[in-house]
Design an enzyme around this catalytic site. Structure first.
Site, PDB file in Angstrom:
ATOM      1  CG  ASP A 124      -4.294  -0.004   1.075  1.00 11.61           C
ATOM      2  OD1 ASP A 124      -4.369   0.555   0.210  1.00 11.61           O
ATOM      3  OD2 ASP A 124      -4.099   0.358   2.439  1.00 11.61           O
ATOM      4  NE  ARG A 148       4.212  10.064  -2.795  1.00 10.52           N
ATOM      5  CZ  ARG A 148       3.379  10.359  -4.161  1.00 10.52           C
ATOM      6  NH1 ARG A 148       4.048  10.282  -5.502  1.00 10.52           N
ATOM      7  NH2 ARG A 148       2.100  10.342  -4.267  1.00 10.52           N
ATOM      8  CB  SER A 161      -1.085  -0.052   1.277  1.00  9.86           C
ATOM      9  OG  SER A 161      -1.865  -1.146   0.931  1.00  9.86           O
TER      10      SER A 161
END
Ligand code: BGC
Length: 528
Positions: free
Chosen positions: A209, A171, A156
């Protein structure tokens, strides 16, 4: 009196009016379109290669793992059809040191080891049989992939996907920071460590997620039209929705099933409005951003999600505590405190430490309707070691905490409203006024009292939704996105494998990690 006035002034700065909501919805829609048009925008709008949502009839045994915050979870999921499933799962905390490890390998080796432990514990027969065969039977082709568990990998963080099980990390967020992993394919990193341990597992799908939440909510509510949005309001925040391919203008490389004309998009709305065109920006938001590991990024998330709300509150109440003209958590003597004591804050209290206030205290504050705020004062004592807080101080604390929570809920409504408007479902004549399902998950929607009600209240005033539209929007807690949702995407991926005859599905993933042993495993593990 001074405390009351100062509290009011702080609360006022967290007010988020109906006009603010409407203006932000417009900007959200603009930034969504921008992200569908090109790469490198504030909201990434990532194509997920998932081109449909389930209808509840899907069956099979799959594995799922979830890395998204403080814990790593490993599960096996048996989808029974009929919208039901059985799940076995184990959870371990991710050691803090690994969240900021030097190399990606350190983190992913830890993850693979947990998968091994899980298999040994819960699927021992299959696991041992597999290992034994690999040791005793040699075959030039290596072991057969179809005997491996198909696994959905819920990861996630923002990832640039290039296929259903391929994607490079853009990132880190939520306190993770391993620069070595940025730009690398996270599925390959995990598969490589799995292969080093010779586990019968294939990373079949990469899952955010929110995408898992969307899938799980569609599976668990058979008979509905499928959820239009899956959203997380937890440690972080984000949403995934079903978009028409015709609106996705940027190129989508690699294989996908184009027949549905739709694709699930991972918005990465945590980075909505990093440029602060419309987001509120109090002195405490500014201070928090400055001290974060990613200043200027995830600006919406920093105002909405559980990882940050406690810190915003801490910064605001610290200003009150430091104000020389005000008595806050400090009594002249016991007569100014209704507990007939003086307030005492332990030196080790989280109020003095950056990130030291857990957002859970906002839920305690919001849920305390007792006249003496006894629940909150107990919470302050237990978790923040603020002993004998006076009633008026607890009232100030609550007022500020509630204002921060309410702003977060109304900002959450902005994202939900914009996505629903983007899908056009409210005005779709085929839906004839039917409910629009939104699946949500995360600590805020689960534990913060009235969070969903506050979202709903804000939805009603959004232009284009209104009272009537809001009535149709059903915000339901999603079943288990990172378990059943990820398993469903692994199932979609397994279907794609079957369609791609001759495809060396794992070849690329495994290029870095040679299979050390070879075997045939006759046990049928994945699709009975
Ligand atoms: C990440 C998203 C994730 C969300 C909720 C954010 O920080 O960027 O990928 O979906 O948290 O877990």
């Amino acid at each position: 009196m001074a405390l009351e006035a100062e509290t009011k002034s702080i609360v006022k700065q967290f007010e988020y009016t109906d006009d603010d909501v409407n203006q932000a919805v417009k900007e959200f829609l603009r930034q969504m379109s921008e992200g569908l048009g090109k790469d490198g925008t504030s909201m990434s709008q990532i194509p997920t290669y998932v081109t449909g949502v389930p209808n509840g009839t899907e069956k099979g045994l799959y594995m799922a793992v979830d890395l998204g915050g403080t814990n790593f979870r490993v599960c096996s999921v048996k989808l029974n059809g009929g919208g039901t499933f059985n799940i076995t799962s184990d959870k371990v905390a991710v050691p803090k040191a690994l969240m900021v490890a030097k190399t990606a390998e350190e983190l992913f080796a830890f993850l693979a080891l947990q998968i091994k432990k899980f298999l040994e514990k819960h699927h021992g027969d299959h696991f041992e049989q597999h290992i034994r065969r690999r040791m005793t039977v040699s075959s030039p082709d290596g072991f057969r992939d179809e005997h491996a568990f198909r696994m959905g990998f819920t990861f996630s963080f923002p990832v640039q996907q290039m296929g259903i099980n391929k994607g490079t990390l853009i990132r880190w967020t939520k306190g993770f920071d391993i620069p070595d992993a940025v730009g690398k394919d996270v599925c390959a990193l995990l598969q490589s460590e799995i292969d080093k341990l010779h586990l019968p597992v294939k990373v079949a799908a990469l899952v955010n997620d929110t995408v898992g939440t969307l899938m799980a909510h569609s599976y668990g509510a058979p008979g509905s039209n499928g959820a239009v949005l899956g959203a997380i309001f937890g440690t972080g925040t984000n949403g995934a929705y079903v978009e028409k391919m015709s609106k996705l203008k940027k190129p989508v490389v690699g294989e996908y099933d184009a027949s549905t004309g739709e694709m699930v998009i991972n918005t990465e709305w945590g980075s909505f409005d990093n440029q602060l065109n419309v987001l509120p920006n109090t002195p405490w938001d500014i201070a928090l951003d400055k001290q974060s590991v990613n200043p200027g990024l995830q600006m919406y998330e920093k105002r909405v999600s559980g990882m940050f709300l406690g810190e915003i509150l801490r910064l605001a109440i610290n200003d009150l505590m430091k104000n020389p003209d005000i008595s806050f958590f400090k009594d002249e003597n016991s007569s100014t405190n209704d507990l007939r004591s003086t307030t005492d804050i332990a030196e080790a209290s989280g109020v003095y430490k950056m990130w030291g206030v857990d957002s859970a205290i906002l839920s305690v504050a919001a849920g305390d309707h007792t006249p003496g705020l006894s629940l909150l004062r107990k919470g302050l004592d237990d978790t923040l070691h603020i002993h004998a807080a006076a009633l008026e101080d607890a009232q100030s604390f609550k007022a500020i905490a509630d204002a921060i929570g309410r702003r977060a809920a109304r900002l959450s409504a902005v994202a939900i409203a914009a996505v629903i408007l983007q899908t056009g479902k409210l005005s779709d004549p085929e839906l004839k006024g039917e409910p629009i399902d939104v699946g949500v998950d995360g600590s805020l929607v689960e534990h913060y009292p009235y969070f969903r009600e506050m979202i709903h209240e804000a939805l009603r005033i959004v232009d284009g939704i209104g009272e009537e539209g809001a009535k149709r929007i059903r915000i339901g807690l999603a079943e288990d996105g990172s378990g059943v949702g990820a398993a469903l995407i692994a199932l979609v991926a397994a279907g794609m494998e079957k369609n791609a005859s001759n495809a060396d599905y794992l070849g690329e993933l495994r290029s870095g990690a040679k299979a050390a042993a070879a075997s045939e495993d006759n046990e049928k593990a994945t699709s009975d």
